[in-house]
Enzyme design. Structure first.
Site, PDB file in Angstrom:
ATOM      1  N   LYS A  21       0.848  -1.195   0.000  1.00 36.98           N
ATOM      2  CA  LYS A  21       0.000   0.000   0.000  1.00 36.98           C
ATOM      3  C   LYS A  21       0.882   1.243   0.000  1.00 36.98           C
ATOM      4  CE  LYS A  21       0.894   1.321   4.432  1.00 36.98           C
ATOM      5  NZ  LYS A  21       1.560   2.599   4.801  1.00 36.98           N
ATOM      6  N   SER A 114       2.089  -6.219   7.419  1.00 36.76           N
ATOM      7  CA  SER A 114       0.649  -6.139   7.695  1.00 36.76           C
ATOM      8  C   SER A 114      -0.152  -6.831   6.596  1.00 36.76           C
ATOM      9  CB  SER A 114       0.212  -4.679   7.807  1.00 36.76           C
ATOM     10  OG  SER A 114       0.828  -4.052   8.906  1.00 36.76           O
ATOM     11  N   ASP A 147      -2.290  -1.408  10.548  1.00 37.84           N
ATOM     12  CA  ASP A 147      -2.536  -1.411   9.104  1.00 37.84           C
ATOM     13  C   ASP A 147      -3.225  -2.683   8.612  1.00 37.84           C
ATOM     14  OD1 ASP A 147      -1.369   1.062   8.916  1.00 37.84           O
ATOM     15  OD2 ASP A 147       0.526   0.342   8.068  1.00 37.84           O
TER      16      ASP A 147
END
Length: 306
Positions: A21, A114, A147
């Site tokens: 991300k 994560s 996250d």
């Protein structure tokens, strides 16, 4: 005479992508009484991904293997923590062998650990036929890392609280990026320690004002594609200042990437990676090649996860 149907063999393994991300917008608003920070961030899932392989083990414990040196294989690994939390939550005694094939560098601010944890939760939910819904997985994920809930939901999302409150936006990603990786990682805890924010206390409206700003800038794209122009306008990260104080070379790297990319550049989360926003796949590819030569760092093109 009708032939008897063959019994399906229960699945004993599963392979899942585990995407990275970036934070298109990240504002740290205040310190919380529990030691965490309230944030408002726009997270965006991108094409760069690890591969997570799960092998069911009817008896035994949790085993993590990774092809990248330096990644912990025991209880300090978020993938291990995810499997352990799921077993406790559902009273499962089965074991699992988790094999991580890494493409996302650790300490880069891209959420690799994560994302791995979220893939383990989703994968074992399928492999062990637990039938947990998304809300249950998000709740479980919040106890593993701030996250991790985002990666259960995926896509493009507004995340608040310490990051665990996730509201997915109805937009389709269509952005192109260059990711540039310095040859070192940055400690998230170290960056937060150097951050100057409001002390614990009642919210003065900062969270709501930040979300209004995000929604206003993205208003033309909330029900369609995430547009280059809107994304370029929103780029902001309040963790840059403390990260750049610790690592001035990353500040210089960001300036170099910003000059090379038509949409500007931003630190990825708490760093150390920097991303540049590009208008097209072609620009991202050519800019990555150029930045690899000029910076001496690894640079790769990436795009929104489709």
């Amino acid at each position: 005479m009708t032939k008897p149907r063959k019994k399906r063999t229960p699945a004993t393994s599963l392979v899942l992508p585990s995407h990275a991300k970036i934070n298109l917008f990240l504002d740290v608003l205040r310190r919380r009484p529990d030691g965490y920070h309230d944030i408002a961030t726009l997270m965006h899932e991108i094409s760069l991904a690890d591969t997570v392989r799960l092998y069911d083990a009817p008896s035994g414990g949790i085993r993590v293997e990774c092809d990248m040196p330096g990644i912990p294989s025991g209880r300090d690994n978020l993938a291990y923590k995810a499997a352990s939390a799921l077993r406790r939550r559902c009273g499962i005694r089965r074991g699992v062998r988790i094999v991580l094939q890494k493409q996302i560098p650790p300490g880069a601010g891209l959420g690799g650990g994560s994302s791995n944890a979220a893939s383990v939760l989703k994968g074992l939910n399928r492999l062990w036929k637990l039938r947990l819904g998304r809300a249950e997985l998000v709740e479980l994920a919040a106890g593993i890392g701030s996250d991790v809930p985002f990666f259960i939901v995926g896509g493009t999302a507004l995340c608040t609280g310490r990051g665990e409150k996730v509201r997915r936006l109805g937009v389709r990603g269509g952005l192109n990026f260059v990711l540039v990786f310095p040859p070192f990682g940055i400690s998230t805890a170290g960056v937060y320690q150097g951050l100057k924010v409001a002390p614990p206390g009642p919210d003065t409206g900062g969270i709501n004002l930040t979300l209004v700003k995000i929604r206003t800038i993205l208003s033309n794209g909330l029900k369609g594609n995430l547009r280059f122009r809107n994304a370029a306008e929103i780029l902001f990260n309040s963790l840059e200042e403390p990260a750049f104080r610790l690592f001035p070379e990353v500040k210089k790297l960001k300036a170099t990437v910003a000059r090379a990319c038509s949409g500007g550049a931003l630190l990825c989360g708490s760093g150390s990676a920097v991303f540049g926003l590009c208008r097209s796949v072609r620009e991202a590819a050519s800019t990555a090649r150029a930045l690899s030569k000029t910076t001496g760092c690894e640079a790769v093109p990436a795009k929104s996860r489709r």
